[in-house]
Structure formats: structure tokens, C-alpha cells
Scaffold this motif. Structure first.
Motif: not given
Length: 147
Positions: A59, A81, A114, A116, A118
Motif C-alpha cells: 500500500n 509504503d 499508487s 495496493i 493484499k
């Protein structure tokens, strides 16, 4: 006055000493290099790499893109991050290729975007200049990594 054979022998001895010195230095360099490879060299383990990529949580923002064609066509993203930690994402072995034979994610993402991801997933979301989020799936051959 020295005799001619004695002068000749002295020259031959100096040549022999120079050759011996060069061989000793060359042997030391080769031996040191091999020893360094054995001690510090780490062989690549595909399955470890895949599980590491899968477990990474991202992130942050892409700060650098690396491509080294001379190093097994190496592709990497450096990401900072939200905590200020730098994370490296090696995309060299991503099988989701673009038209240039590189990871599609690596081709489409830019410095400053940006990103992201998981932990436990291979889906990566990124937002670039047009400010819309895009999703790209990383692809690896998990059949090679049976337990």
C-alpha cells in the motif's frame, strides 16, 4: 666483468619471477571470486520467490522501476509504503507477459503511481496519471510448487 651466460640467466630468472607473480595474483583472484560465490551467492528458488510475492502486502507509491537486460532480463519495482518502508517487487518471473515479453504490470505502471496488493493474493491494483484504479493479476506456475 660478468660473463654472457650469467647475464642471460639473470634475465631469465627475472622473467620467471614476473610470470610466477602474475599467475599467483590471477589464481588468488579466481579463487577469491569462487569462494565469494559459494559463500554469498544464493541460488534462485522459484517456489520461494512465488510464495514471497504472494505474501507481500503493498500500500504505497512506486519510487523506481529497474530493468537490467544483462541480468536475466531482471524487472523490479521499488515501492515506499505508508510507513516509509521500502519494498522491492521482483516481476522478472511474472508469466503475465505484455507485448515486449515483460510483466504487464511492469509495462503499465510508472514511477509515482499508487499501488495496493493484499497479502495472500496475486491481484495488484494501481492508480496512475488518469486517476483511475486498474487491476492487474500476477501469474505464476504454481504447479511447480507442490508440497
Amino acid at each position: 666483468m660478468k660473463r654472457l651466460p650469467e647475464i642471460s640467466q639473470g634475465k631469465e630468472q627475472r622473467k620467471l619471477n614476473r610470470v610466477t607473480s602474475v599467475l599467483e595474483v590471477t589464481g588468488t583472484i579466481i579463487f577469491g571470486s569462487l569462494l565469494g560465490l559459494i559463500i554469498f551467492g544464493k541460488s534462485f528458488n522459484y517456489c520461494e520467490h512465488v510464495f514471497e510475492i504472494q505474501s507481500i502486502q503493498l500500500n504505497g507509491v512506486v519510487t523506481e522501476k529497474f530493468h537490467r537486460s544483462w541480468d536475466r532480463n531482471y524487472h523490479e519495482l521499488k515501492i515506499i509504503d505508508d510507513n516509509g518502508e521500502t519494498i522491492s517487487l521482483n516481476l522478472t518471473h511474472d508469466l503475465n507477459f505484455g507485448k515486449n515479453g515483460r510483466s504487464i504490470l511492469w509495462e503499465n505502471i510508472s514511477q509515482g503511481d499508487s499501488i495496493i496488493k493484499k497479502s495472500g493474493e496475486l491481484d495488484v491494483r494501481f492508480k496512475n496519471n488518469d486517476q483511475s484504479w486498474k487491476m492487474q493479476k500476477l501469474k505464476y506456475d504454481l504447479t511447480l510448487c507442490k508440497d
